[in-house]
Design a protein around this motif. Structure first.
Motif, mmCIF file in Angstrom:
data_model
loop_
_atom_site.group_PDB
_atom_site.id
_atom_site.type_symbol
_atom_site.label_atom_id
_atom_site.label_comp_id
_atom_site.label_asym_id
_atom_site.label_seq_id
_atom_site.Cartn_x
_atom_site.Cartn_y
_atom_site.Cartn_z
ATOM 1 N N GLU A 828 -20.539 21.155 1.105
ATOM 2 C CA GLU A 828 -19.878 20.369 1.913
ATOM 3 C C GLU A 828 -20.710 20.429 3.435
ATOM 4 O O GLU A 828 -20.468 19.519 4.156
ATOM 5 N N ILE A 829 -21.743 21.219 3.317
ATOM 6 C CA ILE A 829 -22.550 21.159 4.447
ATOM 7 C C ILE A 829 -23.921 21.005 3.924
ATOM 8 O O ILE A 829 -24.693 21.701 3.164
ATOM 9 N N ILE A 830 -24.781 19.771 4.538
ATOM 10 C CA ILE A 830 -26.209 19.798 4.068
ATOM 11 C C ILE A 830 -27.054 19.769 5.619
ATOM 12 O O ILE A 830 -26.461 19.154 6.360
ATOM 13 N N TYR A 831 -28.119 19.951 5.427
ATOM 14 C CA TYR A 831 -28.789 19.871 6.695
ATOM 15 C C TYR A 831 -30.380 19.825 6.370
ATOM 16 O O TYR A 831 -31.055 20.166 5.152
ATOM 17 N N GLY A 832 -31.100 19.286 7.425
ATOM 18 C CA GLY A 832 -32.738 19.214 7.277
ATOM 19 C C GLY A 832 -33.277 19.360 8.426
ATOM 20 O O GLY A 832 -32.722 19.113 9.608
ATOM 21 N N LEU A 833 -34.420 20.036 8.629
ATOM 22 C CA LEU A 833 -35.332 20.489 9.789
ATOM 23 C C LEU A 833 -36.738 19.850 9.405
ATOM 24 O O LEU A 833 -37.306 19.948 8.383
ATOM 25 N N HIS A 834 -37.327 19.419 10.519
ATOM 26 C CA HIS A 834 -38.734 18.904 10.607
ATOM 27 C C HIS A 834 -39.312 19.523 11.847
ATOM 28 O O HIS A 834 -38.684 19.414 12.903
ATOM 29 N N LEU A 835 -40.731 19.598 11.584
ATOM 30 C CA LEU A 835 -41.501 20.262 12.909
ATOM 31 C C LEU A 835 -42.929 19.492 12.755
ATOM 32 O O LEU A 835 -43.448 19.188 11.695
ATOM 33 N N GLY A 836 -43.354 18.667 13.735
ATOM 34 C CA GLY A 836 -44.614 18.128 13.638
ATOM 35 C C GLY A 836 -45.621 18.818 15.129
ATOM 36 O O GLY A 836 -44.752 18.585 16.192
ATOM 37 N N ILE A 837 -46.554 19.053 14.940
ATOM 38 C CA ILE A 837 -47.757 19.314 16.064
ATOM 39 C C ILE A 837 -48.972 18.551 15.845
ATOM 40 O O ILE A 837 -49.550 18.470 14.885
ATOM 41 N N GLU A 838 -49.581 18.084 16.861
ATOM 42 C CA GLU A 838 -50.851 17.537 16.989
ATOM 43 C C GLU A 838 -51.607 17.990 17.986
ATOM 44 O O GLU A 838 -50.994 17.926 19.409
ATOM 45 N N TYR A 839 -52.721 18.479 17.958
ATOM 46 C CA TYR A 839 -53.592 18.842 19.076
ATOM 47 C C TYR A 839 -55.343 18.537 18.761
ATOM 48 O O TYR A 839 -55.537 19.259 17.879
ATOM 49 N N ASN A 840 -55.820 17.841 19.579
ATOM 50 C CA ASN A 840 -57.291 17.702 19.521
ATOM 51 C C ASN A 840 -57.631 17.437 18.148
ATOM 52 O O ASN A 840 -58.730 18.190 17.529
ATOM 53 N N GLY A 841 -57.075 16.651 17.345
ATOM 54 C CA GLY A 841 -57.477 16.333 15.821
ATOM 55 C C GLY A 841 -56.670 16.838 14.657
ATOM 56 O O GLY A 841 -56.737 16.414 13.813
ATOM 57 N N PHE A 842 -56.246 18.215 15.098
ATOM 58 C CA PHE A 842 -55.496 18.875 14.146
ATOM 59 C C PHE A 842 -54.016 18.813 14.469
ATOM 60 O O PHE A 842 -53.366 18.255 15.142
ATOM 61 N N ASP A 843 -53.353 18.399 12.969
ATOM 62 C CA ASP A 843 -51.949 18.225 13.014
ATOM 63 C C ASP A 843 -51.360 19.272 11.925
ATOM 64 O O ASP A 843 -51.768 19.638 11.011
ATOM 65 N N LEU A 844 -50.025 19.368 12.124
ATOM 66 C CA LEU A 844 -49.224 20.432 11.281
ATOM 67 C C LEU A 844 -47.867 19.633 11.271
ATOM 68 O O LEU A 844 -47.188 19.382 12.134
ATOM 69 N N TYR A 845 -47.452 19.600 9.839
ATOM 70 C CA TYR A 845 -46.066 19.054 9.525
ATOM 71 C C TYR A 845 -45.351 20.007 8.874
ATOM 72 O O TYR A 845 -45.925 20.472 7.686
#
Length: 976
Positions: A828-845
Motif C-alpha cells: 500500500e506504500i511504496i517509496y524511492g530515495l535518491h542522492l547526487g553529489i558532484e565536486y571537482n570532477g567527482f560524482d556520487l549517485y
C-alpha cells in the motif's frame, strides 16, 4: 588554407533581462563539439570560424543563437527567463508546458534512467516515479520482463497493467536500451487518461526516445564491463541431515525409518552413499557470470535537420557450470544488439518529417532443460536446489552418470546433453509528417503518423539422449533411459510473434490573444495487432481531443476525452465516450504572492473524468461458442461420429470496465526554486467489473454461464514527490524522494452468499488483493491440547507438532470454510530515495527503493536447512521451534495461513555509482572532449525476510527459481 588556420577566439558576456551576469551558461557551436561555460561574471571565450552559429543555453531560460560574422564580433547576449513550470512535458498525444496542465503526471529524465538501469528500461522505472508500483515478478530473467506494473495501486480484479507507449506508439520495451531514452512520464489522472478511452483506466507510461538537437552535437562511446553474482542462494541439507530429517518425517507418520543415517555421517563408499553438493558443483563462481555493455551514440544537427543514432551491444552470462570440461555450446547467456535512428528534417514550405527506425536482435541460450530459455533456467536451478544430496553420485566410479528409477535426470547429463537457442528480432518503423497551416489559420498545424512493429522469435537447438546407472549391491549397474550421443536438431517459431500497426492523423492548434491562450488538438487513431495463433486481429479505433484555455498565465481550464471502440465487443456496443475536465490556478502569480522571497511557484489543480479498461475482458464474449467434443456411436456396424458441445453462453451486453477518476493536486517551488514539491490526492471508482453469474445464479441448465459487468471497486490514496537541488561553487547537491499510498476496497463483486456465521469469508469490504487463509494460533505441543480443542482437520490427522488453526465457523472442522482475509500482497506504500553529489570532477549517485504495508508468505520446504534447524520435535516442543513437525503425508501444515505470513518491509539500495570526470585539458590531450570513469553497483543491498533471509520482493528467487543478481561494473564514457 587549413580550417584550423582560420579559427579565431571571440569572447562575450551573457546577462539576464535585468542586466545581471549569468553563470554556468552552456556556450556551444552548432553541429560541433566545441563548448564552454560562462564564469561568475557571465564571461566566456570560445574558438570559432566565420559563419559559425553560437548557441547559448541555460536551464530555466530561452535558448539564444548568434551567427559569427567577423573576427571582431562581440558575442554578448541577453537570455530571457522562462516562467516557472514552462518545462515541456510529454503527455497524451502531444507536448505541453507543465504550467498549463491540470493533470497529474510524474517523470524521470535520461540522466537518472542511465544510472538506474543495467540492461532493461524497467529497472529505471522501479521506485523512481511517484505513484508507480513496479513489483518484481519472481526471479531474474534473460531479456524479458520480470516486473508487474501497477499505477496507484489496484482497482480491478482483472488485468491492471498500464498501457506502455514509446514515442506515442504501442511498443515492446523488454529489449529497449536505456540509453535510447530521453524521459519517462507516467500519466495518472483522467484529464490525460481519458484521451486513451477504453485503454486508459490502468494508467499510461510514456517513454520518449532521444532526438537530435540544433543546440549541440556529440559523439559518445560508453563501455561497461563487470560481473554478476546471485544475491541469495538458499542453503541446502547435506546427505546426513537430509536422511535424518526424512526418517523423522516417516516416523512422524507412523512409518519405519528409511535410511541408515550413519552411512552418511562418515561415508566409506561415496558411490553407494553419495553426498553431492549440487549448488557447489553446478553454479558458477561469482566472477564467471560476466556482464558487458558497449554503446555508441551520436546526436546533433541544425535548424534544418537533427539526428540521433545508437548502436549497442550487451552480453550477460548465466550461472550454470559443470566441474569438468564444458563445451561452449552449452553456456547460458543473453546477447543483444540494438540500433536506433531518429531523424527530423525540415522539408520546406512548412513540412517537417520525423522518422524513427529501431532494429533489435536478442539471442538467449540455455541448457536443453525443457521449455523456453527462462523456463529451462528455472527448471534446472530448481533441480539443483531440490534434488537431495544423497539422491545419486554425479558420476559413478566408471565415469557414467549416476541415477536411479526416481532420479533419471542427472544434472550433469542435462548440462552436457544439448542446448536451446532463442533468437528474437524486432523491427519498428515510425514516420511522422507535420504541416504548418499558419497561412490558413495562425497556430494551426496538421500531423499524421504511421508506424509498424514486427516481432518474431525462433528457437533451435541440439539434444542427445543419456542414460543413468544405479549401482547394485553386487557391483553391477541398472540402466535407466537410453544412451545415444548422436545429436538431433530441433527448432521452430515461438508463440510470441506479433505484427502491430498504428495510424494517427489530426490537427493541432496553438495561439495567444493578448492575455488569452488557446490550445487544442483533434486526433483520429487506429491500432491493429496481429498475434500468432489468435485471429482475427485486435483493433482499436477512435478519436481523441483536448481543448485548453489559459488567462493571464495563471488561470487554466481544459476539457479532453475520446470516443473509442474495439472489435472485441458486439456490434452496436463497441464504442464509448470518455470525457474529462480539469482546471488549475497559478496562485503564485497573484499579487499577494508574486513578489514573495520564499514561494517561487504555487499551483493548485483538479480534474475529474472517466476512462475504460478492456484488458480484463475476454475476447468475443458476445459470441456463442461451440466446440468439438466426444463422439457418439452411430451406424451398423457401430462407428464413432464427432459431436459438438455448446460452450459458455454468450453475453451480447459485455463491455469494458469504467473508471471514474478524481484528482486534486498541488505543485510548490520555494527557496529560489531549490525545493520542488508535488502532492496529489486521488480517488477512483471502478464499475462494470466482470464477475461470474455462477456465484448468484443456480447451475441448473447444464451449460456454463458467462461473466457479466456488475462488480465495483474503489481505490484511493495520495502520492508525493520532493526534489532539492543546490549549488555551492564547485559543489552540487541534489536529493529527492517520492512516496505513494493506495488502498482499494471491494464494494461488490457478486460473491457467493455465505451464512451469517461465515460473513468473514467475503472479499467485500477488503482490499481487492487480499490473501485468504487460515488463522494460526500456535503449534499443538501434545495430544491433550488437540483433544481439548475438539477439532479435526480436513488436511490430515492432527498430531503434536501440527499448527493450531482457529475454527472460525465453530463446526469442529478445519477446512476452506475457515479461511478469511489475512493480508494483502500488493504494497500500500511504496517509496524511492535518491542522492547526487558532484565536486571537482567527482560524482556520487545513490538510489534506494522501498515498500511496506503488505504481507508475504514464506513457507520453507520441509526438507530445507531452516526446517532442520527450527523444527518441532518431541524433545524441543514449541519452546525452541518455529517450524511444525515434518511429515511425508499430512498437508495440514502447508496450508496458506498466518503462521507463514510476514509483514512486508522492503528496503533496497538499488544503485550506487561513483565516477570521476577528467579535467578538460587531460581529455583534450587525448584528442577527445570529455572522459568519465565510473564504478556502478546494482542491487547492492536488500532487507530480507525473517525466515531464510529471502528477498521481500521475490521470495522464490534463489530458492526454487533462478536468483536475482547483484551487478558490479566498471565503466568508461568518452565524448569524442
Amino acid at each position: 588554407m587549413e580550417e584550423e588556420d582560420r579559427t579565431f577566439e571571440l569572447s562575450g558576456t551573457v546577462i539576464d533581462a535585468e542586466g545581471n551576469p549569468l553563470e554556468g551558461v552552456m556556450v556551444t557551436l552548432q553541429e560541433k563539439t566545441e563548448l564552454t561555460k560562462t564564469n561568475s561574471n557571465g564571461l566566456f571565450k570560445i574558438n570559432v570560424l566565420q559563419d559559425d552559429v553560437v548557441i547559448y543555453s541555460l536551464p530555466g531560460y530561452e535558448i539564444a543563437q548568434k551567427i559569427v560574422e567577423s573576427d571582431t564580433e562581440n558575442l554578448d547576449v541577453s537570455l530571457q527567463k522562462l516562467l516557472i513550470g514552462e518545462t515541456l512535458a510529454n503527455v497524451a498525444f502531444g507536448t505541453y508546458n507543465e504550467r498549463e496542465l491540470s493533470g497529474a503526471f510524474s517523470s524521470t529524465k535520461a540522466h537518472d534512467i542511465r544510472k538506474n538501469a543495467v540492461n532493461t528500461i524497467e529497472q529505471a522505472l522501479n521506485g523512481t516515479v511517484a505513484g508507480l508500483h513496479s513489483i518484481k515478478n519472481g526471479s531474474q530473467k534473460f531479456g524479458v520482463s520480470n516486473y508487474n506494473f501497477y499505477l496507484r495501486g489496484l482497482a480491478t480484479n482483472g488485468s491492471a497493467t498500464p498501457l506502455i507507449l514509446v514515442d506515442g506508439i504501442d511498443a515492446n520495451i523488454n529489449l529497449l536500451d536505456p540509453k535510447e531514452v530521453e524521459s519517462i512520464t507516467v500519466l495518472k489522472d483522467a484529464s490525460e487518461l481519458a484521451m486513451y478511452g477504453i485503454r486508459g483506466a490502468n494508467g499510461v507510461i510514456l517513454i520518449k526516445t532521444k532526438q537530435g538537437s540544433e543546440v549541440s552535437s556529440y559523439m559518445n562511446l560508453e563501455l561497461k564491463s563487470g560481473f554478476q553474482t546471485p544475491s541469495y542462494i538458499a542453503p541446502k541439507l547435506n546427505a546426513y541431515q537430509y536422511t535424518t530429517l526424512y526418517n523423522e518425517a516417516s516416523t512422524n507418520d507412523g512409518r519405519a525409518s528409511v535410511f541408515n543415517t550413519g552411512n552418511y555421517l562418515n561415508p566409506t563408499d561415496v558411490y553407494r552413499y553419495p553426498d553431492s553438493d549440487f549448488p557447489d558443483l553446478f553454479l558458477r563462481n561469482d566472477t564467471e557470470s560476466a556482464y558487458q555493455n558497449y554503446t555508441f551514440t551520436t546526436g546533433g544537427g541544425n535548424s534544418k535537420a537533427r539526428y540521433f543514432f545508437l548502436v549497442g551491444y550487451m552480453k550477460q552470462g548465466g550461472i550454470f557450470s559443470v566441474p569438468v570440461d564444458f563445451s561452449s555450446v552449452n553456456q547460458t547467456y543473453n546477447e543483444r544488439y540494438n540500433f536506433r535512428s531518429n531523424i527530423d528534417v525540415d522539408l520546406g514550405k512548412g513540412f517537417e518529417l520525423n522518422t524513427k527506425i529501431v532494429a533489435l536482435n536478442d539471442q538467449k541460450r540455455s541448457p536443453n532443460a525443457g521449455g523456453t530459455v527462462n523456463n529451462a533456467n528455472n527448471s534446472l536451478f530448481a533441480s539443483i536446489m531440490s534434488t537431495p544430496a544423497n539422491a545419486y553420485p554425479v558420476l559413478n566410479s566408471d565415469g557414467s552418470y549416476g541415477g536411479d528409477a526416481e532420479y533419471q535426470q542427472n544434472i550433469m547429463g542435462i548440462l552436457q546433453s544439448g542446448f536451446r537457442n532463442e533468437a528474437t528480432k524486432q523491427l519498428t518503423v515510425k514516420a511522422e509528417i507535420t504541416k504548418d497551416l499558419g497561412t490558413l489559420l495562425k497556430g494551426l498545424s496538421l500531423n499524421a503518423v504511421y508506424s509498424f512493429e514486427n516481432y518474431n522469435s525462433y528457437y533451435n537447438g541440439e539434444s542427445t539422449q543419456f542414460a543413468v546407472y544405479e549401482l547394485n549391491p553386487d557391483d553391477t549397474y541398472t540402466q535407466y533411459g537410453t544412451q545415444d550421443t548422436k545429436a538431433s536438431s530441433f527448432g521452430g517459431q515461438m508463440t510470441d510473434f506479433y505484427n502491430d500497426a498504428t495510424f494517427m492523423a489530426g490537427f493541432n492548434y496553438d495561439n495567444t490573444f493578448g492575455d488569452h491562450e488557446l490550445k487544442g488538438s483533434v486526433i483520429t487513431h487506429q491500432y491493429t495487432s496481429r498475434v500468432s495463433g489468435d485471429n482475427p486481429d485486435y483493433r482499436w479505433f477512435g478519436t481523441s481531443s483536448r481543448l485548453l484555455y489559459g488567462f493571464k498565465n495563471k488561470y487554466y481550464a481544459q476539457v479532453s476525452g475520446a470516443y473509442q471502440g474495439s472489435n472485441g465487443f458486439a456490434s452496436g456496443n463497441r464504442y464509448g465516450f470518455f470525457p474529462s475536465a480539469g482546471a488549475s490556478w497559478i496562485i503564485s502569480e497573484e499579487d499577494f504572492l508574486k513578489n514573495s522571497e520564499v514561494v517561487n511557484y504555487l499551483k493548485l489543480r483538479a480534474s475529474y473524468g472517466l476512462t475504460g479498461n478492456d484488458r480484463s475482458t475476454p475476447r468475443f464474449l458476445y459470441r456463442q461458442a461451440f466446440t468439438r467434443a466426444n463422439g457418439y456411436g452411430f451406424g451398423n456396424p457401430n462407428g464413432s461420429v464427432d459431436g459438438t458441445t455448446e460452450g459458455t453462453l454468450a453475453n451480447p451486453n459485455a463491455t469494458w470496465e469504467t473508471a471514474y477518476k478524481t484528482n486534486i493536486g498541488l505543485d510548490l517551488n520555494v527557496l529560489n526554486q531549490a525545493l520542488a514539491v508535488t502532492v496529489n490526492y486521488f480517488h477512483e471508482k471502478r464499475t462494470d467489473i466482470l464477475v461470474p453469474q455462477s456465484n448468484v445464479v443456480p447451475d441448473l441448465i447444464g451449460v456454463d454461464l458467462p461473466v457479466y459487468n456488475a462488480g465495483e471497486i474503489t481505490n484511493a490514496g495520495f502520492d508525493a514527490q520532493l526534489d532539492y537541488n543546490k549549488t555551492f561553487g564547485e559543489f552540487k547537491f541534489n536529493v529527492g524522494a517520492n512516496m505513494s499510498y493506495a488502498k482499494s476496497n471491494v464494494v461488490d463483486l457478486k460473491e457467493t452468499a455465505y451464512r451469517d456465521e461465515e460473513q468473514y469469508r467475503y472479499l467485500k469490504g477488503n482490499p481487492v488483493d487480499s490473501q485468504f487463509g487460515l488463522v494460526a494460533t500456535g503449534i499443538y505441543n501434545s495430544q491433550s491440547e488437540i483433544d481439548a480443542d475438539g477439532v479435526v482437520s480436513s488436511y490430515g490427522t492432527l498430531k503434536p507438532g501440527d499448527i493450531r488453526y482457529e475454527d472460525l465457523n465453530g463446526d469442529g472442522i478445519i477446512n476452506t470454510a475457515d479461511r478469511k482475509a489475512i493480508g494483502n500482497y500488493l504494497p500500500e506504500i511504496i517509496y524511492g530515495l535518491h542522492l547526487g553529489i558532484e565536486y571537482n570532477g567527482f560524482d556520487l549517485y545513490g538510489f534506494a527503493e522501498g515498500a511496506t504495508q503488505y504481507n508475504i508468505m514464506v513457507r520453507p520446504d520441509e526438507f530445507s536447512s531452516y526446517a532442520y534447524e527450527n523444527r518441532w520435535t518431541t524433545t524441543t516442543g514449541t519452546a525452541q521451534s518455529v517450524f511444525p513437525r515434518v511429515s511425508l503425508e499430512s498437508e495440514h501444515n502447508s496450508q496458506t495461513s498466518t503462521f507463514w505470513q510476514e509483514e512486508g518491509k522492503l528496503f533496497r539500495l538499488a544503485t550506487v555509482e561513483m565516477g570521476y570526470t577528467f579535467p578538460k585539458q587531460v581529455a583534450n590531450s587525448l584528442s577527445i572532449s570529455n572522459m568519465r570513469l565510473y564504478v556502478n553497483l546494482d542491487n547492492v543491498f536488500s532487507t530480507t525476510t525473517d525466515r531464510e533471509n529471502r528477498d521481500y520482493e521475490a521470495t522464490s528467487a534463489g530458492y526454487t527459481q533462478y536468483p536475482l543478481m547483484k551487478t558490479f561494473l566498471l565503466g568508461l564514457s568518452v565524448n569524442l
